[in-house]
Every structure is written in structure tokens, then in C-alpha cells.
Design a protein around this motif. Structure first.
Motif, short mmCIF file in Angstrom:
data_model
loop_
_atom_site.label_atom_id
_atom_site.label_comp_id
_atom_site.label_asym_id
_atom_site.label_seq_id
_atom_site.Cartn_x
_atom_site.Cartn_y
_atom_site.Cartn_z
N ASP A 85 1.00 -1.39 0.17
CA ASP A 85 -0.51 -0.19 0.40
C ASP A 85 1.04 1.21 -0.36
OD1 ASP A 85 -2.02 2.03 0.56
OD2 ASP A 85 -3.07 0.91 1.77
N ALA A 86 1.37 2.02 -1.23
CA ALA A 86 1.88 2.87 -1.54
C ALA A 86 1.05 4.08 -1.16
CB ALA A 86 2.58 3.12 -2.80
N TYR A 87 0.19 4.36 -1.01
CA TYR A 87 -0.64 5.86 -0.54
C TYR A 87 -0.25 6.37 0.62
CZ TYR A 87 -3.71 5.87 -4.51
OH TYR A 87 -3.96 6.02 -5.79
N GLU A 88 0.25 4.91 1.65
CA GLU A 88 1.17 5.86 3.28
C GLU A 88 2.99 4.96 2.83
OE1 GLU A 88 0.00 6.14 7.22
OE2 GLU A 88 -0.74 5.10 6.67
N PRO A 89 3.47 5.56 2.83
CA PRO A 89 4.68 5.12 2.58
C PRO A 89 5.17 4.89 3.33
CG PRO A 89 4.52 7.20 1.29
CD PRO A 89 3.52 7.37 2.04
N GLY A 90 5.75 3.41 2.46
CA GLY A 90 6.62 2.46 3.50
C GLY A 90 5.63 1.38 4.81
N ARG A 91 4.05 1.90 4.44
CA ARG A 91 2.92 1.06 6.32
C ARG A 91 2.84 -0.10 6.07
NH1 ARG A 91 1.79 3.89 10.73
NH2 ARG A 91 -0.01 2.90 11.97
N TRP A 92 2.64 -0.75 5.27
CA TRP A 92 1.91 -1.60 5.84
C TRP A 92 1.75 -2.84 3.62
CZ3 TRP A 92 0.31 -3.12 10.26
CH2 TRP A 92 -0.46 -2.00 10.93
N TYR A 93 2.33 -4.23 4.17
CA TYR A 93 2.27 -4.63 2.88
C TYR A 93 1.46 -5.76 3.32
CZ TYR A 93 6.79 -3.26 1.63
OH TYR A 93 8.22 -2.18 1.86
N TYR A 94 0.95 -6.47 2.69
CA TYR A 94 -0.75 -7.53 2.35
C TYR A 94 -0.30 -8.72 1.40
CZ TYR A 94 -2.94 -3.50 3.84
OH TYR A 94 -3.73 -2.18 4.65
N ALA A 95 0.22 -9.47 2.48
CA ALA A 95 0.10 -11.00 2.22
C ALA A 95 -1.23 -12.12 1.55
CB ALA A 95 1.90 -11.60 2.78
N LEU A 96 -1.07 -12.68 0.23
CA LEU A 96 -2.54 -13.56 0.44
C LEU A 96 -1.52 -14.84 1.08
CD1 LEU A 96 -2.41 -11.02 -1.76
CD2 LEU A 96 -3.82 -12.42 -2.85
N VAL A 97 -2.79 -15.82 1.73
CA VAL A 97 -2.70 -16.29 2.25
C VAL A 97 -3.79 -17.75 1.57
CG1 VAL A 97 -1.06 -16.04 4.10
CG2 VAL A 97 -3.36 -16.52 4.38
N ARG A 98 -3.91 -19.20 2.40
CA ARG A 98 -5.20 -20.03 2.02
C ARG A 98 -6.54 -19.36 3.63
NH1 ARG A 98 -4.76 -23.55 -1.39
NH2 ARG A 98 -1.90 -24.36 -1.83
N THR A 121 1.80 -3.44 -11.03
CA THR A 121 3.22 -3.43 -10.22
C THR A 121 3.26 -2.69 -9.85
OG1 THR A 121 4.64 -3.75 -12.39
CG2 THR A 121 3.12 -6.00 -11.34
N THR A 122 3.25 -1.43 -10.55
CA THR A 122 4.38 -0.56 -9.83
C THR A 122 3.50 0.85 -9.30
OG1 THR A 122 3.47 0.92 -11.72
CG2 THR A 122 5.61 -0.99 -11.62
N ARG A 123 3.47 2.12 -8.57
CA ARG A 123 2.73 2.98 -7.62
C ARG A 123 2.28 4.08 -9.31
NH1 ARG A 123 7.52 4.53 -3.46
NH2 ARG A 123 6.79 2.61 -2.19
N PRO A 124 1.38 4.87 -9.02
CA PRO A 124 1.11 5.73 -7.58
C PRO A 124 -0.40 4.43 -6.98
CG PRO A 124 -0.43 6.40 -8.79
CD PRO A 124 0.43 5.94 -10.09
N GLY A 125 -0.53 4.27 -5.70
CA GLY A 125 -1.39 3.68 -4.70
C GLY A 125 -1.21 1.91 -4.61
N ALA A 126 -1.74 1.47 -4.07
CA ALA A 126 -1.71 0.20 -4.27
C ALA A 126 -1.03 -0.40 -5.21
CB ALA A 126 -2.45 0.01 -3.19
N TYR A 127 -0.27 -1.66 -4.93
CA TYR A 127 0.26 -2.16 -6.35
C TYR A 127 0.69 -3.95 -5.87
CZ TYR A 127 5.14 -1.14 -5.25
OH TYR A 127 6.35 -0.84 -4.12
N TRP A 128 0.79 -4.53 -6.44
CA TRP A 128 1.84 -5.43 -6.42
C TRP A 128 2.92 -5.81 -6.71
CZ3 TRP A 128 -1.77 -9.54 -4.87
CH2 TRP A 128 -3.00 -10.04 -5.24
#
Length: 276
Positions: A85-98, A121-128
Motif C-alpha cells: 500500500d503505497a498511498y501511505e509510504p512504507g506502512r503496510w504489506y498485504y500477503a495473500l494466504v490460504r 506492479t508499480t505505483r501510484p497507490g496500492a500495487y503488487w
């Protein structure tokens, strides 16, 4: 997580449409997810049925991989799809799990998360930062546990609520030009100010969306506000036409006002000490 070559992971191995269909299948109306991706590149999709999501503090991820540079983070993460989530630089990563994962960082079942389009796969905003290569490209739980162990369990500071009164006042002032002739400096400043306010609001609004049940009365309005905000943030604001520049600044400001309104409604209705 086992280290792999990040460059090789920058695009899905299988057909992108197959991955998109899999992600969209988690939405109550999959065609709605595809429509949101077409409009803004981001679709709000509930977690817990097709995939679960672990929200990892950036401090842990960055310590574990030894860098905050997106290219190096991508290269040093292991298997599985991960959103940044790049809208708030560096704050969260979201990992997909089962689905069915049991973990302290797991988002509650049914929370809505902004899922990027499969090829984003690039900014701005949330990206993979690590896009899904195929359906069910999950992060292994033992790999996530190892990453957290390496990164440490340092405390995550609470999120501060932006000054809603200040943001509202500044955005409303943009619609009262008092008949002044616009100039390029004013247009650029107005756009920058509105964009800064919106990027401050978005993480809070996104978090509010993840806390609401699917049938909450504000969920649809919150989703529309987020989708429109993503769309306006990515719109081209480089026009030399002053009228178009001001129009874009006002659209950004209107997005801010929409989010301020919803946040205030939720805050007024909140019970207990956990207020937005």
C-alpha cells in the motif's frame, strides 16, 4: 520466505485473465470487481473466502529483507502474492494466504481490501510488489512466520486521524474563488494541496472499510469514495489549460470531502473506545 529472483516475478506466469478471474471470484459480483479494475486499477474485495490476507507492518518486512527500496523488497521476498500500500509510504504489506489462516496479523473475514489489478506492479497507490503468478499463489505460512521472526515484533504505532476540520475547510475554500483570475501557480498549489489531503485520508478510509461488515449501510458509499479517489489520484493533472487544472483540483477536493463525510458518520456512530 525463501529468496527468489524478483525480476522473474514481475509478471504473472499464467494468463493474466485467469489470475484476474480468480481474484474477482472473491467479490460478491465478480463482474463488479472487473469493472472497478477497469475504472481505477483497484477493486475493493472481501477477504476470507477465496483468500485470507495478513497485514504486515512495513517495519517488520523492511528489517527482514534489509531494505525499504521496492525493487529490493520484491527481489528478497519469497513465494506468494504480496500487495504494497503505497498511498501511505512504507506502512503496510498485504500477503495473500490460504483461507482459514490463523494468525495475529490476519484481517478479519469479510473485510474489504483494495486489490490491485493483476498486472499492476508499480505505483501510484496500492500495487503488487509480488504479483500472483497463477490462481492460489499463496504465501506459505511458515515463510511468513520466518519473515516476521527475522523482522522482529516491534510495536506498530497507532494511526492518527487527520485533522478533518482543517481538510474540510481547505477543500471547501477551493470552491470559493471569489471571482479571481486563475494563474498557473495557484492551480498547481491547489492540486498539490488537494492531493496531499487525499493521500492523508486514504489510509484511514481504507482501514475503516476493512472494519465494516459486508452489509453495513456505509460500505457501498465508502467503496465508491475509495474507487473515485484512486481514479482521481491517477488522472493526468499536467494539462496546460488552467480551467482543466482547477477542475481536476476540485475533483480531488470533492473526493476529500466525500471521505471526510463518511469518516465523520462512522465516528459519530462508533461505540466504545475504538473510534475512527
Amino acid at each position: 520466505m525463501a529468496t527468489q529472483n524478483g525480476a522473474a516475478m514481475n509478471a504473472p506466469h499464467g494468463p493474466r485473465s485467469t489470475v484476474s478471474d480468480w481474484l474477482a471470484s472473491a467479490h460478491p459480483t465478480p463482474e463488479g470487481a472487473h469493472h472497478e479494475w477497469k475504472l481505477s486499477g483497484i477493486a475493493l474485495i472481501p477477504t476470507g473466502r477465496v483468500f485470507d490476507v495478513l497485514r504486515l507492518p512495513a517495519a517488520i518486512v523492511h528489517r527482514a529483507v534489509g531494505s525499504a527500496v521496492p525493487e529490493l523488497v520484491r527481489a528478497r521476498l519469497g513465494d506468494g502474492a504480496v500487495i504494497h500500500d503505497a498511498y501511505e509510504p512504507g506502512r503496510w504489506y498485504y500477503a495473500l494466504v490460504r483461507p482459514g489462516a490463523q494468525h495475529a496479523y490476519r484481517l478479519d473475514e469479510g473485510t474489504w481490501l483494495g486489490i490491485p489489478e493483476a498486472g499492476r506492479t508499480t505505483r501510484p497507490g496500492a500495487y503488487w510488489i509480488r504479483p500472483p503468478r497463477h490462481p492460489e499463489d499463496f504465501c506459505p505460512m511458515d515463510g511468513v512466520a520466518e519473515l516476521i521472526r527475522r523482522g522482529g515484533e516491534g510495536p506498530t504505532p497507532p494511526r492518527a486521524l487527520p485533522e478533518l476540520d482543517t481538510i474540510e475547510q481547505a477543500c471547501r475554500a477551493l470552491f470559493d474563488d471569489n471571482g479571481r483570475d486563475p494563474c498557473p501557480q495557484d492551480a498547481a498549489a491547489a492540486t498539490t494541496q488537494a492531493r496531499d489531503h487525499l493521500t492523508a485520508l486514504l489510509p484511514v478510509t481504507q482501514e475503516a472499510a476493512t472494519q465494516l461488515p459486508l452489509d453495513h449501510a456505509a460500505q457501498a458509499r465508502l467503496a465508491r469514495a475509495l474507487i473515485e479517489a484512486y481514479r482521481q489520484l491517477e488522472a493526468d493533472s499536467s494539462s496546460l489549460n488552467l480551467a482543466r487544472q482547477y477542475a481536476h483540483a476540485k475533483r480531488l477536493a470533492r473526493c476529500c470531502l466525500d471521505q471526510v463525510r463518511v469518516l465523520r458518520e462512522l465516528d459519530a456512530a462508533a461505540a466504545g473506545p475504538q473510534r475512527l
